[in-house]
Scaffold this motif. Structure first.
Motif, PDB file in Angstrom:
ATOM      1  N   LYS A  29      41.769  34.606  39.886  1.00  0.00           N
ATOM      2  CA  LYS A  29      41.405  35.697  39.042  1.00  0.00           C
ATOM      3  C   LYS A  29      41.636  37.225  39.656  1.00  0.00           C
ATOM      4  CE  LYS A  29      40.254  32.561  36.060  1.00  0.00           C
ATOM      5  NZ  LYS A  29      41.377  32.358  34.962  1.00  0.00           N
ATOM      6  N   ASN A  33      36.950  40.782  39.505  1.00  0.00           N
ATOM      7  CA  ASN A  33      36.197  39.997  39.014  1.00  0.00           C
ATOM      8  C   ASN A  33      35.843  38.476  39.678  1.00  0.00           C
ATOM      9  OD1 ASN A  33      36.471  41.671  36.650  1.00  0.00           O
ATOM     10  ND2 ASN A  33      38.046  40.709  35.760  1.00  0.00           N
ATOM     11  N   HIS A  36      31.919  37.697  39.943  1.00  0.00           N
ATOM     12  CA  HIS A  36      31.415  37.318  38.639  1.00  0.00           C
ATOM     13  C   HIS A  36      31.655  35.747  38.430  1.00  0.00           C
ATOM     14  CE1 HIS A  36      32.308  41.479  36.989  1.00  0.00           C
ATOM     15  NE2 HIS A  36      31.344  41.449  37.675  1.00  0.00           N
ATOM     16  N   GLU A  79      39.813  36.343  32.109  1.00  0.00           N
ATOM     17  CA  GLU A  79      39.903  37.121  33.148  1.00  0.00           C
ATOM     18  C   GLU A  79      38.741  37.371  33.800  1.00  0.00           C
ATOM     19  OE1 GLU A  79      42.263  40.661  32.438  1.00  0.00           O
ATOM     20  OE2 GLU A  79      44.012  39.602  32.285  1.00  0.00           O
ATOM     21  N   ASP A  80      37.578  37.218  33.037  1.00  0.00           N
ATOM     22  CA  ASP A  80      36.135  37.757  33.604  1.00  0.00           C
ATOM     23  C   ASP A  80      35.217  36.738  32.756  1.00  0.00           C
ATOM     24  OD1 ASP A  80      34.012  38.536  35.033  1.00  0.00           O
ATOM     25  OD2 ASP A  80      34.366  40.827  33.954  1.00  0.00           O
TER      26      ASP A  80
END
Length: 83
Positions: A29, A33, A36, A79-80
């Motif tokens: 990723k 990010n 996260h 992506e997040d």
């Protein structure tokens, strides 16, 4: 003084493998990010840390669910994550 290697059951090895695979997927990723994803992974595993070692049905269910979620979150379009 050497210590004997830790012997783990097959389910324990599966849980550890899933945990590692989640962090490996997080490496793919965007760098901004990744924290996260790391926090999300830890939170999800800790959420179920109260499951008893002998509760095989629940552990197997959580493993199947975790593998499906890993497949979804590994997709390049994700992506997040938010906690």
């Amino acid at each position: 003084m050497s210590t004997a290697p830790v012997r783990r059951s097959g389910l324990q090895q599966d849980v550890i493998a899933l945990y590692r695979n989640c962090f490996r997927a997080a490496r793919l990723k965007p760098e901004a990010n990744r924290p996260h994803f790391h926090a999300f992974i830890r939170m999800e595993f800790r959420k179920h840390s109260e499951v008893k070692q002998r509760d095989f049905a629940t552990i197997e269910y959580l493993l199947r669910t975790g593998k499906r979620r890993l497949k979804v979150y590994s997709a390049p379009s994700i992506e997040d994550v938010t906690i």
